[in-house]
Design an enzyme around this catalytic site. Sequence first.
Site, short mmCIF file in Angstrom:
data_model
loop_
_atom_site.label_atom_id
_atom_site.label_comp_id
_atom_site.label_asym_id
_atom_site.label_seq_id
_atom_site.Cartn_x
_atom_site.Cartn_y
_atom_site.Cartn_z
N HIS A 188 52.39 37.54 45.76
CA HIS A 188 52.50 37.03 47.13
C HIS A 188 53.92 36.53 47.41
O HIS A 188 54.44 36.67 48.51
CB HIS A 188 51.50 35.90 47.36
CG HIS A 188 50.08 36.35 47.34
ND1 HIS A 188 49.54 37.15 48.32
CD2 HIS A 188 49.08 36.14 46.46
CE1 HIS A 188 48.27 37.39 48.04
NE2 HIS A 188 47.97 36.79 46.92
N ARG A 332 45.06 52.33 61.87
CA ARG A 332 44.30 52.84 60.73
C ARG A 332 42.98 52.07 60.62
O ARG A 332 42.98 50.85 60.67
CB ARG A 332 45.11 52.67 59.43
CG ARG A 332 44.34 53.13 58.19
CD ARG A 332 45.20 53.09 56.95
NE ARG A 332 45.54 51.75 56.51
CZ ARG A 332 46.42 51.47 55.56
NH1 ARG A 332 47.06 52.46 54.95
NH2 ARG A 332 46.68 50.24 55.21
N GLU A 430 46.65 61.31 51.50
CA GLU A 430 47.10 60.45 50.40
C GLU A 430 46.41 60.80 49.08
O GLU A 430 46.51 60.04 48.11
CB GLU A 430 46.89 58.98 50.75
CG GLU A 430 45.53 58.67 51.32
CD GLU A 430 45.44 57.27 51.93
OE1 GLU A 430 46.23 56.40 51.54
OE2 GLU A 430 44.57 57.07 52.79
N ASN A 453 52.44 56.17 49.11
CA ASN A 453 52.18 55.23 48.02
C ASN A 453 51.02 55.74 47.17
O ASN A 453 51.12 55.89 45.95
CB ASN A 453 51.85 53.84 48.57
CG ASN A 453 52.95 53.28 49.44
OD1 ASN A 453 54.01 53.87 49.55
ND2 ASN A 453 52.70 52.15 50.06
N ASP A 454 49.88 55.99 47.81
CA ASP A 454 48.72 56.46 47.07
C ASP A 454 48.88 57.91 46.64
O ASP A 454 48.42 58.30 45.56
CB ASP A 454 47.44 56.30 47.90
CG ASP A 454 46.80 54.93 47.70
OD1 ASP A 454 46.96 54.37 46.61
OD2 ASP A 454 46.16 54.44 48.64
N ARG A 464 50.08 52.28 40.45
CA ARG A 464 51.36 51.84 41.02
C ARG A 464 51.53 50.33 40.97
O ARG A 464 52.61 49.81 41.25
CB ARG A 464 51.52 52.34 42.46
CG ARG A 464 50.48 51.85 43.45
CD ARG A 464 50.65 52.60 44.78
NE ARG A 464 49.59 52.34 45.73
CZ ARG A 464 49.68 51.44 46.70
NH1 ARG A 464 50.77 50.71 46.82
NH2 ARG A 464 48.68 51.28 47.56
N CYS A 501 53.94 57.66 56.53
CA CYS A 501 53.85 56.22 56.82
C CYS A 501 53.93 55.37 55.55
O CYS A 501 53.84 54.15 55.62
CB CYS A 501 52.57 55.89 57.58
SG CYS A 501 51.05 56.17 56.64
#
Length: 544
Positions: A188, A332, A430, A453-454, A464, A501
């Site tokens: 975080h 999304r 993805e 990313n995925d 990841r 994205c």
Amino acid sequence: MQVYSGKSVFGGIAIGKISVYKKNEQQVKRVRTEDTKGELARYEAAKAAAIEQLQELYQKALKEVGEANAAIFEIHQMMLDDGDYNESVENIIETQKVNAEYAVAVTGDNFAQMFRAMDDDYMRERAADVKDISERVLSVLHGGQKRKVVTDEPVIIVADDLAPSETVQLEKDMVLSFVTVHGSVNSHTAILARTMAIPALIGTEELPLDDTVDGKLAVVDGLNGKIYVEPDAQTLEEMQKRQQAEQEKKELLQLLKGKENVTLDGKKIMLYANIGNIKDLATVIQNDAGGIGLFRSEFIYLEKDNYPTEEEQFSIYKTAVETMAGKRVIIRTLDIGADKQCEYFGMDKEENPALGYRAIRICLTRPEIFKTQLRALFRASAYGNLAIMYPMITSLWEVKKIKEIVEEVKTELTAEQLEFGNPQQGIMIETPAAVMMSGELAKEVDFFSIGTNDLTQYTLAIDRQNPKLDKFYDAHHPAVLSMIRMTVENAHKAGIWAGICGELGADTSLTKEFLAMGVDELSVSPGSILPIRKIILETDTENR
């Protein structure tokens, strides 16, 4: 000159004196007592005071870094109210007849150790959170508050680690950078640092935390992950030039506001922004984004302790499209699961959550949740340019099932005489399966948005979020780039547009390659809009 290496959390150059931040050492003694009721009352009072402090921190973070990033302080409040945590403290006080401080310290250590032993990276990171809340309660019991990071001149904060509560209390005007010995790029604190745009390094394990660095002049190179302590004249001069060049670059980029995103050979690119909630809309407008390419609606769910109602969601989506005044807003649908857990969903613990019950798989098996969101989205689409995007698609039957549910929703809204629009509907690409099926999938939807990313994670079979695999995780891997190219080509054959994205969309080293592939849209963090616009304006896709 001493040089130490770490992992970059946020880029940029910071030059200034080091201030070593040391946490208050909370000395806890085990004290026997017969007054267990009194100690239980002391604990309850301290817990209440700690929750009040966390509420204040939440409000501060809300103003400075937005609702999504402030949510950690709500999570800390929930952790303090956790039945298991409280039962442990109370049990130690009652059975061992000891002081509240000792019971809190032991519980904090035990729970942190339990989290650290878990297989899941996300859960391991919660060890720091449980230590943070325990330290906060101990501070109250000791008659004070948690120490704040305080300085009377802009400095580079160096620490063993910084809890989110400590990071958010940084006075941004007085902090040039922070560097920690420990920490995770997915913690975080790292997320808050990126949001606050503070150059930062983590994992600088060799860096001492003593007088050998405290008060010394240093340079933090956020781009290359290095901190130079007492830099020599040549290094300092070089870094000052780089810092000046960065500032000039930022100023020049401001001149690009209002310009169209068109390449030298006339290809127009949609340059959109990724956001987590409507509080991010100001930065979208400030950075001159052409629209919103990814509105992560799951934060609406993650920030609540129960399912958001149709009206709550409708109000948020309506505000977004009205604020963007005709510019496209792609929302999304719910994408929880994997590293984004929502307790009130009551989902079972999974051995491999990244490959488990998440995103569209939840929506299609719990249609009552999905339909509530779709009703809100379709209603909001009557107020602006809204588009809907479905995540984690792997097959045609999923898309067809989504269409069935959409028709049910439209029929219900019509029967209730509720106004709704006709939003574009697209899917995220993805998974390798979606790439291989992209030719068929393109015939069923209005657009593709590639979640790199995925896609990278699943293509390379690499978690990841596992820091041990950082050197194996290659977002530039030829297989990943080939999949992006294939997806774009199949989209264009079917007459629809394709964008990116994921994080890779903001990788300026690949922007020209993406343009040459024919990518129609790039959706990135608001701060990346103008640097990418500059590249677009300087690129000739026909002469690459």
